[in-house]
Design a protein around this motif. Structure first.
Motif, PDB file in Angstrom:
ATOM      1  N   UNK A 170     -16.424  -1.673   5.358  1.00 50.35           N
ATOM      2  CA  UNK A 170     -17.584  -1.134   4.626  1.00 50.35           C
ATOM      3  C   UNK A 170     -17.603   0.394   4.660  1.00 50.35           C
ATOM      4  N   UNK A 171     -17.870   0.981   3.501  1.00 53.13           N
ATOM      5  CA  UNK A 171     -17.961   2.427   3.391  1.00 53.13           C
ATOM      6  C   UNK A 171     -16.637   3.115   3.113  1.00 53.13           C
ATOM      7  N   UNK A 172     -15.539   2.385   3.216  1.00 48.95           N
ATOM      8  CA  UNK A 172     -14.231   2.979   2.924  1.00 48.95           C
ATOM      9  C   UNK A 172     -13.930   2.828   1.437  1.00 48.95           C
ATOM     10  N   UNK A 173     -13.240   3.803   0.855  1.00 48.03           N
ATOM     11  CA  UNK A 173     -12.947   3.728  -0.578  1.00 48.03           C
ATOM     12  C   UNK A 173     -11.890   2.654  -0.884  1.00 48.03           C
ATOM     13  N   UNK A 174     -11.836   2.205  -2.127  1.00 48.58           N
ATOM     14  CA  UNK A 174     -10.782   1.253  -2.509  1.00 48.58           C
ATOM     15  C   UNK A 174      -9.414   1.934  -2.421  1.00 48.58           C
ATOM     16  N   UNK A 175      -8.378   1.112  -2.327  1.00 46.28           N
ATOM     17  CA  UNK A 175      -7.018   1.643  -2.205  1.00 46.28           C
ATOM     18  C   UNK A 175      -6.142   1.059  -3.308  1.00 46.28           C
ATOM     19  N   UNK A 176      -5.132   1.820  -3.683  1.00 46.70           N
ATOM     20  CA  UNK A 176      -4.144   1.337  -4.648  1.00 46.70           C
ATOM     21  C   UNK A 176      -3.164   0.400  -3.947  1.00 46.70           C
ATOM     22  N   UNK A 177      -2.793  -0.651  -4.637  1.00 50.86           N
ATOM     23  CA  UNK A 177      -1.715  -1.517  -4.190  1.00 50.86           C
ATOM     24  C   UNK A 177      -0.669  -1.550  -5.296  1.00 50.86           C
ATOM     25  N   UNK A 209       9.640   4.683   3.794  1.00 53.41           N
ATOM     26  CA  UNK A 209      10.606   5.564   3.126  1.00 53.41           C
ATOM     27  C   UNK A 209      10.683   6.951   3.762  1.00 53.41           C
ATOM     28  N   UNK A 210       9.750   7.248   4.656  1.00 53.19           N
ATOM     29  CA  UNK A 210       9.645   8.578   5.272  1.00 53.19           C
ATOM     30  C   UNK A 210       9.394   9.671   4.241  1.00 53.19           C
ATOM     31  N   UNK A 211       8.710   9.326   3.150  1.00 51.35           N
ATOM     32  CA  UNK A 211       8.365  10.302   2.122  1.00 51.35           C
ATOM     33  C   UNK A 211       6.921  10.748   2.292  1.00 51.35           C
ATOM     34  N   UNK A 253       0.841  -1.193   0.000  1.00 47.99           N
ATOM     35  CA  UNK A 253       0.000   0.000   0.000  1.00 47.99           C
ATOM     36  C   UNK A 253       0.881   1.250   0.000  1.00 47.99           C
ATOM     37  N   UNK A 254       0.381   2.319  -0.594  1.00 48.57           N
ATOM     38  CA  UNK A 254       1.097   3.582  -0.605  1.00 48.57           C
ATOM     39  C   UNK A 254       1.401   4.077   0.799  1.00 48.57           C
ATOM     40  N   UNK A 255       0.459   3.888   1.715  1.00 57.95           N
ATOM     41  CA  UNK A 255       0.670   4.314   3.102  1.00 57.95           C
ATOM     42  C   UNK A 255       1.872   3.604   3.708  1.00 57.95           C
ATOM     43  N   UNK A 275       6.012  10.949  -2.794  1.00 53.12           N
ATOM     44  CA  UNK A 275       5.853   9.523  -3.068  1.00 53.12           C
ATOM     45  C   UNK A 275       4.977   9.238  -4.284  1.00 53.12           C
ATOM     46  N   UNK A 276       3.783   9.801  -4.324  1.00 51.66           N
ATOM     47  CA  UNK A 276       2.836   9.418  -5.371  1.00 51.66           C
ATOM     48  C   UNK A 276       3.261   9.826  -6.784  1.00 51.66           C
ATOM     49  N   UNK A 277       3.918  10.970  -6.978  1.00 51.84           N
ATOM     50  CA  UNK A 277       4.453  11.229  -8.330  1.00 51.84           C
ATOM     51  C   UNK A 277       5.509  10.196  -8.751  1.00 51.84           C
ATOM     52  N   UNK A 278       6.324   9.730  -7.813  1.00 51.56           N
ATOM     53  CA  UNK A 278       7.306   8.693  -8.128  1.00 51.56           C
ATOM     54  C   UNK A 278       6.595   7.411  -8.526  1.00 51.56           C
ATOM     55  N   UNK A 279       5.585   7.016  -7.754  1.00 49.85           N
ATOM     56  CA  UNK A 279       4.833   5.796  -8.078  1.00 49.85           C
ATOM     57  C   UNK A 279       4.153   5.919  -9.432  1.00 49.85           C
ATOM     58  N   UNK A 280       3.581   7.074  -9.709  1.00 53.39           N
ATOM     59  CA  UNK A 280       2.910   7.284 -10.993  1.00 53.39           C
ATOM     60  C   UNK A 280       3.905   7.195 -12.147  1.00 53.39           C
ATOM     61  N   UNK A 281       5.065   7.804 -11.984  1.00 49.43           N
ATOM     62  CA  UNK A 281       6.084   7.779 -13.033  1.00 49.43           C
ATOM     63  C   UNK A 281       6.589   6.349 -13.268  1.00 49.43           C
ATOM     64  N   UNK A 282       6.858   5.612 -12.195  1.00 54.58           N
ATOM     65  CA  UNK A 282       7.309   4.227 -12.340  1.00 54.58           C
ATOM     66  C   UNK A 282       6.243   3.369 -13.022  1.00 54.58           C
ATOM     67  N   UNK A 283       4.984   3.614 -12.707  1.00 52.01           N
ATOM     68  CA  UNK A 283       3.877   2.885 -13.334  1.00 52.01           C
ATOM     69  C   UNK A 283       3.802   3.205 -14.829  1.00 52.01           C
ATOM     70  N   UNK A 284       3.899   4.484 -15.176  1.00 51.26           N
ATOM     71  CA  UNK A 284       3.842   4.903 -16.581  1.00 51.26           C
ATOM     72  C   UNK A 284       5.011   4.330 -17.383  1.00 51.26           C
ATOM     73  N   UNK A 285       6.148   4.130 -16.729  1.00 49.59           N
ATOM     74  CA  UNK A 285       7.326   3.584 -17.396  1.00 49.59           C
ATOM     75  C   UNK A 285       7.297   2.055 -17.472  1.00 49.59           C
TER      76      UNK A 285
END
Length: 100
Positions: free
Chosen positions: A65-72, A35-37, A27-29, A42-52
Motif C-alpha cells: 500500500x502506498x507504493x507506485x505501480x511498476x512496469x513489468x 544484466x548489471x546495467x 521487473x526492470x529492477x 537499461x530503460x532506453x533499451x526497453x523503451x526501444x524494444x517496446x516501440x519496435x
C-alpha cells in the motif's frame, strides 16, 4: 557498414535475460540486476524494444500500500525470435565449423 539494429552487447544482454524468464513477466529492477546495467542504459533499451514491438510492457499495481505501480516486461513472439537470433549470432555462442 552500419551495425544491425538491436545488436549492441547491452541489448543482447537484455534480450538474453528476458528470454531466460520467458513467458513470465520481469521487473526492470530484476533486469538491471541480472544484466548489471544501470537504469540510464537499461530503460532506453526497453523503451526501444517496446516501440519496435518486441516487448510487452504493462503496469502492475504494487502489493505494498502506498507504493507506485511498476512496469513489468515480457518478450512478444517477435522479441523471442529476435532474442534467439541475437543469442545465436553472439561470438560467445557461435560454433566453429572446423572439421577434424
Amino acid at each position: 557498414m552500419p551495425r544491425p539494429p538491436n545488436s549492441s552487447p547491452h541489448t543482447k544482454a537484455v534480450l538474453h535475460a528476458l528470454q531466460q524468464t520467458y513467458p513470465a513477466h520481469t521487473y526492470g529492477y530484476d533486469l538491471s540486476r541480472s544484466t548489471n546495467l544501470k537504469s540510464g542504459t537499461l530503460y532506453p533499451i526497453l523503451q526501444r524494444l517496446h516501440e519496435q514491438g518486441h516487448l510487452d510492457a504493462q503496469w502492475e499495481d504494487s502489493p505494498h500500500p502506498g507504493s507506485p505501480p511498476r512496469h513489468i516486461y515480457r518478450l512478444t513472439q517477435s522479441g523471442l525470435q529476435l532474442a534467439r537470433d541475437r543469442h545465436q549470432s553472439s561470438p560467445a555462442t557461435r560454433t566453429t565449423g572446423a572439421l577434424t
